[in-house]
Design a protein around this motif. Structure first.
Motif, PDB file in Angstrom:
ATOM      1  N   VAL A  44       7.159 -11.630   0.945  1.00  0.00           N
ATOM      2  CA  VAL A  44       6.655 -11.032   2.185  1.00  0.00           C
ATOM      3  C   VAL A  44       6.477  -9.521   2.079  1.00  0.00           C
ATOM      4  O   VAL A  44       5.539  -8.966   2.630  1.00  0.00           O
ATOM      5  N   ASN A  45       7.361  -8.858   1.346  1.00  0.00           N
ATOM      6  CA  ASN A  45       7.294  -7.404   1.234  1.00  0.00           C
ATOM      7  C   ASN A  45       6.452  -6.943   0.037  1.00  0.00           C
ATOM      8  O   ASN A  45       6.552  -5.801  -0.393  1.00  0.00           O
ATOM      9  N   ALA A  46       5.609  -7.808  -0.472  1.00  0.00           N
ATOM     10  CA  ALA A  46       4.815  -7.478  -1.663  1.00  0.00           C
ATOM     11  C   ALA A  46       3.868  -6.310  -1.394  1.00  0.00           C
ATOM     12  O   ALA A  46       3.719  -5.426  -2.233  1.00  0.00           O
ATOM     13  N   LYS A  47       3.259  -6.284  -0.213  1.00  0.00           N
ATOM     14  CA  LYS A  47       2.317  -5.204   0.108  1.00  0.00           C
ATOM     15  C   LYS A  47       3.002  -3.846   0.128  1.00  0.00           C
ATOM     16  O   LYS A  47       2.453  -2.858  -0.358  1.00  0.00           O
ATOM     17  N   ALA A  53       4.455   1.371  -5.453  1.00  0.00           N
ATOM     18  CA  ALA A  53       4.131   1.465  -6.876  1.00  0.00           C
ATOM     19  C   ALA A  53       2.880   2.311  -7.100  1.00  0.00           C
ATOM     20  O   ALA A  53       2.836   3.132  -8.023  1.00  0.00           O
ATOM     21  N   ILE A  54       1.882   2.137  -6.248  1.00  0.00           N
ATOM     22  CA  ILE A  54       0.650   2.918  -6.374  1.00  0.00           C
ATOM     23  C   ILE A  54       0.946   4.403  -6.152  1.00  0.00           C
ATOM     24  O   ILE A  54       0.433   5.264  -6.863  1.00  0.00           O
ATOM     25  N   LYS A  55       1.803   4.684  -5.187  1.00  0.00           N
ATOM     26  CA  LYS A  55       2.194   6.071  -4.926  1.00  0.00           C
ATOM     27  C   LYS A  55       2.889   6.673  -6.146  1.00  0.00           C
ATOM     28  O   LYS A  55       2.608   7.808  -6.543  1.00  0.00           O
ATOM     29  N   GLN A  77      -4.692  -3.619 -11.810  1.00  0.00           N
ATOM     30  CA  GLN A  77      -4.002  -4.854 -12.190  1.00  0.00           C
ATOM     31  C   GLN A  77      -3.091  -5.340 -11.064  1.00  0.00           C
ATOM     32  O   GLN A  77      -3.016  -6.530 -10.776  1.00  0.00           O
ATOM     33  N   LEU A  78      -2.375  -4.378 -10.417  1.00  0.00           N
ATOM     34  CA  LEU A  78      -1.507  -4.746  -9.312  1.00  0.00           C
ATOM     35  C   LEU A  78      -2.298  -5.323  -8.143  1.00  0.00           C
ATOM     36  O   LEU A  78      -1.914  -6.340  -7.557  1.00  0.00           O
ATOM     37  N   MET A  79      -3.405  -4.672  -7.821  1.00  0.00           N
ATOM     38  CA  MET A  79      -4.227  -5.137  -6.706  1.00  0.00           C
ATOM     39  C   MET A  79      -4.831  -6.519  -6.997  1.00  0.00           C
ATOM     40  O   MET A  79      -4.972  -7.334  -6.090  1.00  0.00           O
ATOM     41  N   LYS A  80      -5.159  -6.755  -8.236  1.00  0.00           N
ATOM     42  CA  LYS A  80      -5.721  -8.043  -8.628  1.00  0.00           C
ATOM     43  C   LYS A  80      -4.680  -9.161  -8.447  1.00  0.00           C
ATOM     44  O   LYS A  80      -5.009 -10.261  -8.010  1.00  0.00           O
ATOM     45  N   LYS A  81      -3.419  -8.861  -8.768  1.00  0.00           N
ATOM     46  CA  LYS A  81      -2.358  -9.860  -8.625  1.00  0.00           C
ATOM     47  C   LYS A  81      -2.046 -10.128  -7.154  1.00  0.00           C
ATOM     48  O   LYS A  81      -1.626 -11.214  -6.800  1.00  0.00           O
ATOM     49  N   ALA A  82      -2.239  -9.116  -6.335  1.00  0.00           N
ATOM     50  CA  ALA A  82      -1.969  -9.276  -4.895  1.00  0.00           C
ATOM     51  C   ALA A  82      -3.130  -9.983  -4.245  1.00  0.00           C
ATOM     52  O   ALA A  82      -3.125 -11.033  -3.754  1.00  0.00           O
TER      53      ALA A  82
END
Length: 82
Positions: A44-47, A53-55, A77-82
């Motif tokens: 749930v807290n993935a976003k 992480a992006i920051k 890569q992170l955005m793709k996994k999300a």
């Protein structure tokens, strides 16, 4: 150990900067790893973790710890996994 005063000072400065950089890189890697596992497990807290992480990636790139293209690639890569 160097004998010249300025060389002694540079050794101290390099050690201090190295410690700061190591800590910052470690924090960045931890944030990326947490976001990665959260995205894969659909938590749930993935976003929020991805945002953190992006920051951290942006901050590391701006300080010169990692290359800006590396930061961009890892963010994608992170955005793709999300």
């Amino acid at each position: 150990m160097p004998n010249i005063k300025s060389a002694i000072k540079r050794v101290k400065q390099n050690a201090k900067a190295s410690a700061v950089n190591t800590q910052a890189k470690s924090t960045m890697r931890t944030a990326v790893k947490k976001a990665d596992t959260a995205a894969l497990n659909s938590e749930v807290n993935a976003k929020d973790l991805i945002k953190t992480a992006i920051k951290q990636l942006d901050k590391a790139a701006s300080k010169g710890l990692i290359h800006k293209n590396t930061a961009s690639r890892k963010k994608a890569q992170l955005m793709k996994k999300a």
